[in-house]
Scaffold this motif. Sequence first.
Motif, mmCIF file in Angstrom:
data_model
loop_
_atom_site.group_PDB
_atom_site.id
_atom_site.type_symbol
_atom_site.label_atom_id
_atom_site.label_comp_id
_atom_site.label_asym_id
_atom_site.label_seq_id
_atom_site.Cartn_x
_atom_site.Cartn_y
_atom_site.Cartn_z
ATOM 1 N N GLN A 172 110.561 50.208 30.816
ATOM 2 C CA GLN A 172 110.898 49.483 29.775
ATOM 3 C C GLN A 172 110.564 47.925 29.988
ATOM 4 N N ILE A 173 110.395 47.100 29.171
ATOM 5 C CA ILE A 173 110.130 45.867 29.530
ATOM 6 C C ILE A 173 111.031 44.991 28.524
ATOM 7 N N VAL A 174 111.779 44.046 29.175
ATOM 8 C CA VAL A 174 112.587 43.094 28.353
ATOM 9 C C VAL A 174 112.122 41.577 28.114
ATOM 10 N N PHE A 175 112.003 41.244 27.097
ATOM 11 C CA PHE A 175 111.406 40.038 26.782
ATOM 12 C C PHE A 175 112.715 38.893 26.182
ATOM 13 N N ALA A 176 112.390 37.900 26.750
ATOM 14 C CA ALA A 176 113.456 36.664 26.101
ATOM 15 C C ALA A 176 112.851 35.302 26.207
ATOM 16 N N GLY A 177 113.197 34.350 25.304
ATOM 17 C CA GLY A 177 112.773 33.265 25.620
ATOM 18 C C GLY A 177 112.525 32.336 24.135
ATOM 19 N N LYS A 178 112.218 31.009 24.321
ATOM 20 C CA LYS A 178 112.086 30.103 23.121
ATOM 21 C C LYS A 178 110.770 29.411 23.241
ATOM 22 N N ALA A 179 110.330 28.990 22.249
ATOM 23 C CA ALA A 179 109.343 27.846 22.043
ATOM 24 C C ALA A 179 109.753 26.890 21.490
ATOM 25 N N HIS A 180 108.984 25.756 21.970
ATOM 26 C CA HIS A 180 109.469 24.326 21.283
ATOM 27 C C HIS A 180 109.118 24.458 19.702
ATOM 28 N N PRO A 181 110.229 23.943 18.966
ATOM 29 C CA PRO A 181 109.788 23.995 17.560
ATOM 30 C C PRO A 181 108.429 23.466 16.923
ATOM 31 N N ALA A 182 107.959 22.667 17.724
ATOM 32 C CA ALA A 182 106.737 22.202 17.429
ATOM 33 C C ALA A 182 105.341 22.999 17.713
ATOM 34 N N ASP A 183 105.852 24.090 18.789
ATOM 35 C CA ASP A 183 104.717 24.578 19.413
ATOM 36 C C ASP A 183 104.379 25.801 18.577
ATOM 37 N N GLU A 184 103.516 25.746 17.852
ATOM 38 C CA GLU A 184 103.003 27.066 16.733
ATOM 39 C C GLU A 184 102.484 28.022 17.550
ATOM 40 N N PRO A 185 101.723 27.796 18.577
ATOM 41 C CA PRO A 185 100.742 29.056 19.378
ATOM 42 C C PRO A 185 101.999 29.667 20.235
ATOM 43 N N GLY A 186 102.878 28.856 20.710
ATOM 44 C CA GLY A 186 104.254 29.675 21.380
ATOM 45 C C GLY A 186 104.974 30.446 20.586
ATOM 46 N N LYS A 187 105.204 29.972 19.539
ATOM 47 C CA LYS A 187 105.933 30.796 18.421
ATOM 48 C C LYS A 187 105.257 32.034 17.935
ATOM 49 N N ALA A 188 104.133 31.985 17.890
ATOM 50 C CA ALA A 188 102.963 33.064 17.539
ATOM 51 C C ALA A 188 102.911 33.990 18.644
ATOM 52 N N LEU A 189 103.274 33.517 19.925
ATOM 53 C CA LEU A 189 103.365 34.714 21.005
ATOM 54 C C LEU A 189 104.693 35.357 20.884
ATOM 55 N N ILE A 190 105.960 34.741 20.508
ATOM 56 C CA ILE A 190 107.185 35.487 20.239
ATOM 57 C C ILE A 190 106.929 36.384 19.054
ATOM 58 N N GLU A 191 106.412 35.847 18.139
ATOM 59 C CA GLU A 191 106.152 36.692 16.706
ATOM 60 C C GLU A 191 105.359 37.950 17.303
ATOM 61 N N TYR A 192 104.415 37.799 17.987
ATOM 62 C CA TYR A 192 103.635 39.083 18.330
ATOM 63 C C TYR A 192 104.380 40.203 19.292
ATOM 64 N N ILE A 193 104.832 39.422 20.457
ATOM 65 C CA ILE A 193 105.952 40.465 21.113
ATOM 66 C C ILE A 193 107.004 41.153 20.374
ATOM 67 N N TYR A 194 107.668 40.494 19.445
ATOM 68 C CA TYR A 194 108.619 41.024 18.439
ATOM 69 C C TYR A 194 108.092 42.079 17.646
ATOM 70 N N LYS A 195 106.964 41.902 17.070
ATOM 71 C CA LYS A 195 106.261 42.937 16.099
ATOM 72 C C LYS A 195 105.838 43.973 17.141
ATOM 73 N N MET A 196 105.422 43.861 18.227
ATOM 74 C CA MET A 196 105.041 45.012 19.309
ATOM 75 C C MET A 196 106.311 45.665 19.487
ATOM 76 N N SER A 197 107.673 45.185 19.685
ATOM 77 C CA SER A 197 108.759 45.842 20.110
ATOM 78 C C SER A 197 109.308 46.652 18.666
ATOM 79 N N ARG A 198 108.969 46.375 17.705
ATOM 80 C CA ARG A 198 109.357 46.880 16.416
ATOM 81 C C ARG A 198 108.394 48.178 16.009
ATOM 82 N N SER A 199 107.154 48.220 16.853
ATOM 83 C CA SER A 199 106.257 49.219 16.273
ATOM 84 C C SER A 199 106.808 50.766 16.629
ATOM 85 N N GLU A 200 106.199 51.658 16.179
ATOM 86 C CA GLU A 200 106.695 52.736 16.398
ATOM 87 C C GLU A 200 106.353 53.292 18.112
#
Length: 252
Positions: A172-200
Amino acid sequence: MTILALKLTGHHNGVSALHGDVSRKMWQFLWPGLDKTEVPIGSITNGVHTFSWIAPELNELYGRYLDPDWGKHVDDQAFWDSHINNIPDAELWKAHYQRKLALADYTTRNLKRQHLRLAKAIAAGRVRGMLNPNALIFGFARRFATYKRATLIFRNLEKLRRILNDPKHPVQIVFAGKAHPADEPGKALIEYIYKMSRSEEFKGKIIFLENYDIDMARYLVSGTDVWLNNPIRPTRPVVPVDRRPPSMTAQL
């Protein structure tokens, strides 16, 4: 602003030794006539306060098998070389497994809060068993800046599927972390990982914990088996896999 700071301050440093070296090359022009090695920019590598971070189970173990004052020898390589094998393997594993159980319990509580906040109904038993202490647990937790390459492990999805869905060798892999509010590419990484964690295919195998802070870090650092770190500097910007153009994906 950086030039102003370099000119008006009496001491300058990077973080790692490599960071200091890169900074000396970048700002050498501010000290004309000096060789790169003479540019007055040093480095101070990040560290931790040992007794603030050591897990209580390991602290007790070190005091019992190494030396009651083992903390005085943290940076003494000879001490560790001559004492570390005094700890029986079974005792060391028992202490680590206790931290894995603590992480599993913490993860359960965190995921319950996440699901309640998102108003998602989920069976309590399913959340409770989300993190398996008998699995090999990888951890990745830090600020989500693109150069830290949080999504590097997703580069070969087929291989990742085989690893995470092997019933005989649970991983298993556990991810955690935050991106700077103005860092759109950083927030996109979190969005991608969260989406992968919710995939079947990865649900329950990839876990993303919200609201990363120092308390969460204590559980993750002591409770995971392998800490993911991707220090190789990329030659091009890191883009989430699902956002790469076909030509870029093919190159990888």
